[in-house]
Scaffold this active site. Structure first.
Site, PDB file in Angstrom:
ATOM      1  CE  LYS A  52      -3.758  -2.429   2.292  1.00 45.19           C
ATOM      2  NZ  LYS A  52      -4.344  -2.848   3.583  1.00 45.19           N
ATOM      3  CD  GLN A  96      -3.451  -4.581   6.716  1.00 44.52           C
ATOM      4  OE1 GLN A  96      -3.338  -3.625   5.955  1.00 44.52           O
ATOM      5  NE2 GLN A  96      -3.984  -5.732   6.340  1.00 44.52           N
ATOM      6  CG  ASP A 119     -10.241  -0.775   4.154  1.00 50.35           C
ATOM      7  OD1 ASP A 119     -10.104  -0.911   2.921  1.00 50.35           O
ATOM      8  OD2 ASP A 119      -9.420  -1.204   4.982  1.00 50.35           O
TER       9      ASP A 119
END
Length: 289
Positions: A52, A96, A119
């Site tokens: 990322k 994460q 997300d």
């Protein structure tokens, strides 16, 4: 049979995001900023975070990694998230997953500012998504839709089976496909006669979390198969998906490989979402002046 590789889709999205990023920097004199929080030492998570970071650099984003030890307590993590929520230089905060077992994911996500949620994991953003009114979309399902779009695979009027009902993939995937005028059957571990249902489908999205579980008996010659699963093969031969790719590939119309299929799309759509959040925040601040 056709291999639905994500590389050309990723390159196209990256170029689009780079153009928006350049325009953003010229207008606001700063880079879009993604902060990534990683708790613990999970090797796969470290790989994802590194990928990322590299992807952010390629599109001109600022990316900061916030590494926290595995012994981090839940309240400590929440306090760190709240600091980033208040940081005007941060546009998006990625937590994460998975988190260590002693930390409750739902309680942690409840403290994430929805305006900084790339997300689409917060209840507020999921609610907006399912009502058709969200700035961001769940990354992996949206990545699947971008692959289908790139390869001109229309789902209008098609019978689609989605295997898996998680809030990260299965349920939002079914929603996006339904919005695109497909007729969707959402299957799961308790579904009876699963192979019968998948064999009758035009498109099957597999997100069951079972390595190499689905063989050719689950699909027909006209099947389009999207394999969302990603697992270590356990044999030292790299990654594998939920589908027995080598067995299924010659028998179906089209299929995504693992690696090189859905996985890279998740990072690409994360970049899109981060860009959208940065633009929305910047516009809101500009309107207040």
């Amino acid at each position: 049979m056709q291999k639905l590789e994500s590389k050309p889709v990723v390159e196209k999205i990256r170029e689009q995001v780079l153009q928006k990023s350049d325009a953003f920097q010229k207008k606001y004199h700063r880079k879009p900023h993604l902060a990534v929080i990683l708790v613990g030492d999970d090797p796969a998570s470290h790989v994802y975070v590194r990928n990322k970071h590299v992807a952010c650099e390629k599109v001109g984003f600022q990316s900061t990694n916030h590494q926290m030890p595995a012994i981090t307590q839940e309240q400590e993590l929440i306090s760190h998230i709240q600091k980033l929520n208040q940081d005007s230089a941060v546009d998006a905060i990625l937590i994460q997953l998975p988190l260590p077992s002693h930390i409750n994911k739902e309680r942690v996500l409840a403290h994430l500012d929805p305006h900084k949620d790339p997300d689409c994991l917060t209840e507020a953003n999921l609610g907006k998504f399912f009502s058709g009114n969200s700035v961001v979309k769940p990354c992996t399902p949206w990545g699947v839709m971008r692959i289908l779009e790139h390869y001109n695979i229309s789902v209008t009027g098609k019978d689609v089976v989605v295997i898996g009902r998680s809030l990260i993939v299965g349920k939002p995937m079914a929603c996006l496909l339904s919005d695109a005028n497909a007729t969707v059957t959402l299957c799961h571990s308790k579904t009876k006669n699963l192979a019968e249902k998948t064999n009758q489908a035009d498109l099957v999205v597999v997100a069951a979390g079972k390595p190499r579980f689905f063989g050719k008996e689950y699909f027909n010659a006209k099947s389009v198969v999207i394999d969302v699963g990603i697992h270590g093969s356990g044999s030292g031969q790299g990654l594998c998906g939920d589908v027995k790719y080598d067995e299924v590939y010659p028998q179906v119309l089209a299929i995504t490989p693992v690696p090189g299929g859905v996985g890279p799309m998740t990072i690409s759509t994360l970049l899109e979402n981060t860009m959208a959040l940065a633009e929305a925040r910047a516009q809101k601040l500009e309107n207040k002046k």
